[in-house]
Design a protein around this motif. Structure first.
Motif, PDB file in Angstrom:
ATOM      1  N   ARG A   1      45.857  44.458  27.074  1.00 44.23           N
ATOM      2  CA  ARG A   1      45.989  43.667  27.980  1.00 44.23           C
ATOM      3  C   ARG A   1      47.195  42.875  27.773  1.00 44.23           C
ATOM      4  O   ARG A   1      47.546  42.488  26.793  1.00 44.23           O
ATOM      5  CB  ARG A   1      44.916  42.591  28.310  1.00 44.23           C
ATOM      6  CG  ARG A   1      43.407  43.421  28.716  1.00 44.23           C
ATOM      7  CD  ARG A   1      42.326  42.422  29.075  1.00 44.23           C
ATOM      8  NE  ARG A   1      41.929  41.201  28.095  1.00 44.23           N
ATOM      9  CZ  ARG A   1      41.250  40.426  28.254  1.00 44.23           C
ATOM     10  NH1 ARG A   1      40.574  40.448  29.223  1.00 44.23           N
ATOM     11  NH2 ARG A   1      41.045  39.645  27.137  1.00 44.23           N
TER      12      ARG A   1
ATOM     13  N   SER B   1      52.670  45.353  40.013  1.00 43.54           N
ATOM     14  CA  SER B   1      51.597  44.652  38.980  1.00 43.54           C
ATOM     15  C   SER B   1      51.929  43.294  39.507  1.00 43.54           C
ATOM     16  O   SER B   1      50.701  42.495  39.353  1.00 43.54           O
ATOM     17  CB  SER B   1      52.233  44.782  37.565  1.00 43.54           C
ATOM     18  OG  SER B   1      51.731  44.168  36.755  1.00 43.54           O
TER      19      SER B   1
ATOM     20  N   ARG C   1      49.556  42.496  42.507  1.00 44.13           N
ATOM     21  CA  ARG C   1      48.190  42.673  42.145  1.00 44.13           C
ATOM     22  C   ARG C   1      47.705  41.476  41.691  1.00 44.13           C
ATOM     23  O   ARG C   1      46.613  41.005  41.880  1.00 44.13           O
ATOM     24  CB  ARG C   1      47.881  43.931  41.424  1.00 44.13           C
ATOM     25  CG  ARG C   1      48.216  45.331  42.046  1.00 44.13           C
ATOM     26  CD  ARG C   1      47.463  46.340  41.117  1.00 44.13           C
ATOM     27  NE  ARG C   1      48.061  46.520  39.931  1.00 44.13           N
ATOM     28  CZ  ARG C   1      49.129  47.359  39.781  1.00 44.13           C
ATOM     29  NH1 ARG C   1      49.611  48.052  40.616  1.00 44.13           N
ATOM     30  NH2 ARG C   1      49.592  47.271  38.523  1.00 44.13           N
ATOM     31  N   THR C   2      48.484  40.954  40.885  1.00 46.04           N
ATOM     32  CA  THR C   2      48.289  39.533  40.002  1.00 46.04           C
ATOM     33  C   THR C   2      48.012  38.661  41.385  1.00 46.04           C
ATOM     34  O   THR C   2      46.975  37.571  41.221  1.00 46.04           O
ATOM     35  CB  THR C   2      49.244  39.489  38.982  1.00 46.04           C
ATOM     36  OG1 THR C   2      48.958  40.411  38.008  1.00 46.04           O
ATOM     37  CG2 THR C   2      48.663  37.827  38.322  1.00 46.04           C
TER      38      THR C   2
ATOM     39  N   ALA D   1      47.413  38.796  44.235  1.00 46.34           N
ATOM     40  CA  ALA D   1      46.177  39.097  45.144  1.00 46.34           C
ATOM     41  C   ALA D   1      45.028  38.859  44.479  1.00 46.34           C
ATOM     42  O   ALA D   1      43.958  38.389  45.042  1.00 46.34           O
ATOM     43  CB  ALA D   1      46.000  40.685  45.348  1.00 46.34           C
ATOM     44  N   ARG D   2      44.753  38.987  43.229  1.00 43.61           N
ATOM     45  CA  ARG D   2      43.614  38.552  42.502  1.00 43.61           C
ATOM     46  C   ARG D   2      43.513  36.860  42.186  1.00 43.61           C
ATOM     47  O   ARG D   2      42.290  36.532  42.364  1.00 43.61           O
ATOM     48  CB  ARG D   2      43.691  38.867  40.803  1.00 43.61           C
ATOM     49  CG  ARG D   2      43.707  40.641  40.558  1.00 43.61           C
ATOM     50  CD  ARG D   2      43.869  40.901  39.296  1.00 43.61           C
ATOM     51  NE  ARG D   2      42.706  40.557  38.509  1.00 43.61           N
ATOM     52  CZ  ARG D   2      42.500  40.878  37.192  1.00 43.61           C
ATOM     53  NH1 ARG D   2      43.800  40.861  36.608  1.00 43.61           N
ATOM     54  NH2 ARG D   2      41.397  40.714  36.696  1.00 43.61           N
ATOM     55  N   VAL D   3      44.378  36.220  42.728  1.00 42.02           N
ATOM     56  CA  VAL D   3      44.347  34.980  42.378  1.00 42.02           C
ATOM     57  C   VAL D   3      44.601  34.198  43.812  1.00 42.02           C
ATOM     58  O   VAL D   3      43.766  33.057  43.896  1.00 42.02           O
ATOM     59  CB  VAL D   3      45.634  34.308  41.455  1.00 42.02           C
ATOM     60  CG1 VAL D   3      45.725  32.928  41.802  1.00 42.02           C
ATOM     61  CG2 VAL D   3      45.373  34.704  40.178  1.00 42.02           C
TER      62      VAL D   3
ATOM     63  N   THR E   1      41.470  31.445  45.761  1.00 43.58           N
ATOM     64  CA  THR E   1      40.347  30.907  44.893  1.00 43.58           C
ATOM     65  C   THR E   1      40.772  29.328  44.668  1.00 43.58           C
ATOM     66  O   THR E   1      41.706  28.892  44.815  1.00 43.58           O
ATOM     67  CB  THR E   1      40.683  31.577  43.399  1.00 43.58           C
ATOM     68  OG1 THR E   1      41.927  31.331  43.027  1.00 43.58           O
ATOM     69  CG2 THR E   1      40.245  33.072  43.573  1.00 43.58           C
TER      70      THR E   1
ATOM     71  N   ARG F   1      37.716  34.130  33.885  1.00 43.12           N
ATOM     72  CA  ARG F   1      36.734  35.019  34.547  1.00 43.12           C
ATOM     73  C   ARG F   1      37.530  36.494  34.785  1.00 43.12           C
ATOM     74  O   ARG F   1      37.103  37.457  34.798  1.00 43.12           O
ATOM     75  CB  ARG F   1      36.502  34.204  35.904  1.00 43.12           C
ATOM     76  CG  ARG F   1      35.634  35.475  36.825  1.00 43.12           C
ATOM     77  CD  ARG F   1      35.104  34.544  37.836  1.00 43.12           C
ATOM     78  NE  ARG F   1      36.229  34.097  38.731  1.00 43.12           N
ATOM     79  CZ  ARG F   1      36.866  34.897  40.077  1.00 43.12           C
ATOM     80  NH1 ARG F   1      36.627  36.149  40.195  1.00 43.12           N
ATOM     81  NH2 ARG F   1      37.758  34.241  40.765  1.00 43.12           N
ATOM     82  N   LEU F   2      38.964  36.205  34.876  1.00 48.05           N
ATOM     83  CA  LEU F   2      39.672  37.669  35.366  1.00 48.05           C
ATOM     84  C   LEU F   2      40.137  38.132  33.936  1.00 48.05           C
ATOM     85  O   LEU F   2      41.019  39.084  34.113  1.00 48.05           O
ATOM     86  CB  LEU F   2      40.887  37.520  36.168  1.00 48.05           C
ATOM     87  CG  LEU F   2      40.595  36.808  37.498  1.00 48.05           C
ATOM     88  CD1 LEU F   2      41.793  36.199  38.341  1.00 48.05           C
ATOM     89  CD2 LEU F   2      39.567  37.589  38.316  1.00 48.05           C
TER      90      LEU F   2
ATOM     91  N   VAL G   1      48.048  32.977  35.554  1.00 45.42           N
ATOM     92  CA  VAL G   1      47.343  32.216  36.888  1.00 45.42           C
ATOM     93  C   VAL G   1      48.343  31.553  37.254  1.00 45.42           C
ATOM     94  O   VAL G   1      48.437  31.296  38.479  1.00 45.42           O
ATOM     95  CB  VAL G   1      46.089  31.743  36.309  1.00 45.42           C
ATOM     96  CG1 VAL G   1      45.365  30.947  37.535  1.00 45.42           C
ATOM     97  CG2 VAL G   1      44.980  32.973  35.944  1.00 45.42           C
TER      98      VAL G   1
END
Length: 346
Positions: A154, A262, A265-266, A268-270, A273, A283-284, A291
């Motif tokens: 990671r 990449s 996508r990061t 979109a994950r954040v 929230t 959590r991620l 973040v």
């Protein structure tokens, strides 16, 4: 030598009853199990053990054994005291492919380790071969210790690895410079380790962005993230100039698109929230700074615009991998869509 730290056993291994050591601060024991897939860390641990023992007694005898190409009697012969009683370090490689002869003799050796000998067993975890030996060591037979070296995959793990390189050397590096360095060697931990050591050796003072840029600014990965950053920030002209410079310098469109995708996508994950950065990062499986960076990148973006950009990145990814005759145009169009928030397909 820094004091050892107790850490949990590597994921996927049986629970261990023996002392767990960090690969950055190895200590000798009758048996030292170095288990896990990360070869860079394993090599560092084994080299650290040699240096530790050599500092204690320069007459140290170092021997190497292959567990998968093993001659009967070798382990005991190398570990037994010589006429002059020098300390011995026996490094055993390929335990995950060990022969039956080695397995039998290694299990017998655990019952009676030789005084003055440190036997290092390297098991990559690539197979269950030698599991009986690993279980015996982890149960405490032989008075061993374990150094876990799980694979570093990671981004957050690579960041921690690089940060540890500088911290161990007592060297300060700016967080932004460290992020750039890690991005420059995102796919090769060996090269990242070498780059860290080069900066530690070459640069007398603190390490900042300009230093890292001077040394490694030409790396495709670094250039790719520079393109991504400027496009996502909406700096269209600068993004195109950066992209064209990268392409004229020989950069491949494939990693350029991968870097942009990449970042998206990061984001979109954040997006959407309300958790704190630390809670969301935990959590991620990310770092707090990742973040925070994604949250800053999201300023000015709407949900629909982000969805459009992700669709454009997926289309560009297919095109640069063969779905289009003009991969350069594909990546230029992607940068345009992102930087101008243009409608998908324009």
């Amino acid at each position: 030598m820094p004091p050892s730290t107790r850490r949990p056993a590597a994921r996927g291994t049986a629970k261990s009853a023996i002392r767990q050591l960090s690969w950055r601060s190895p200590e000798p024991a009758p048996i030292v199990l170095v288990a896990g897939a990360e070869e860079v860390c394993a090599e560092r641990a084994i080299a650290g053990l040699r240096d530790y023992l050599k500092a204690e007694d320069p007459s140290l005898e170092v021997s190497d054994v292959r567990a998968d190409d093993y001659a009967a009697g070798t382990l005991l012969g190398m570990a037994s005291p010589s006429l002059f009683g020098e300390p011995r370090l026996v490094r055993v490689a390929g335990v995950e492919k060990c022969s039956d002869a080695f397995l039998i003799e290694a299990l017998a050796y655990l019952e009676n380790p030789q005084d003055g000998a440190t036997v290092v067993l390297r098991h990559t975890g690539a197979s269950v071969r030698g599991k009986k030996l690993l279980d015996a060591i982890r149960a405490g037979t032989g008075g061993g210790v374990e150094i876990a070296v799980p694979a570093i995959k990671r981004d957050s793990d690579r960041f921690d690895f690089a940060a540890g390189e500088f911290s161990s050397a007592g060297k300060r590096i700016a967080p932004s410079a460290l992020r750039t360095l890690v991005s420059a060697f995102a796919d090769d931990l060996t090269e990242l380790a070498a780059a860290c050591q080069q900066l530690i050796s070459d640069v007398p003072g603190d390490i900042g962005d300009q230093v890292v840029e001077r040394y490694y600014g030409g790396r495709v990965e670094t250039t790719a993230f520079a393109v991504a950053d400027t496009a996502i920030a909406g700096r269209y002209g600068e993004a195109l100039l950066t992209l064209r410079h990268a392409l004229s310098s020989g950069a491949d469109p494939v990693p350029l698109v991968a870097a942009i995708a990449s970042k998206l996508r990061t984001m979109a994950r954040v997006a959407g929230t309300r958790e704190s950065s630390s809670a969301l990062a935990a959590r991620l499986g990310m770092k707090d700074w990742q973040v925070d960076r994604a949250k800053r990148d999201l300023v000015g973006w709407t949900e629909s615009a982000l969805a459009t950009a992700i669709q454009a990145a997926a289309r560009a990814d297919a095109e640069v991998k063969g779905a289009s005759r003009d991969p350069v145009f594909a990546v230029e169009r992607l940068v345009t869509v992102i930087a101008t928030r243009a409608p998908y397909g324009s």
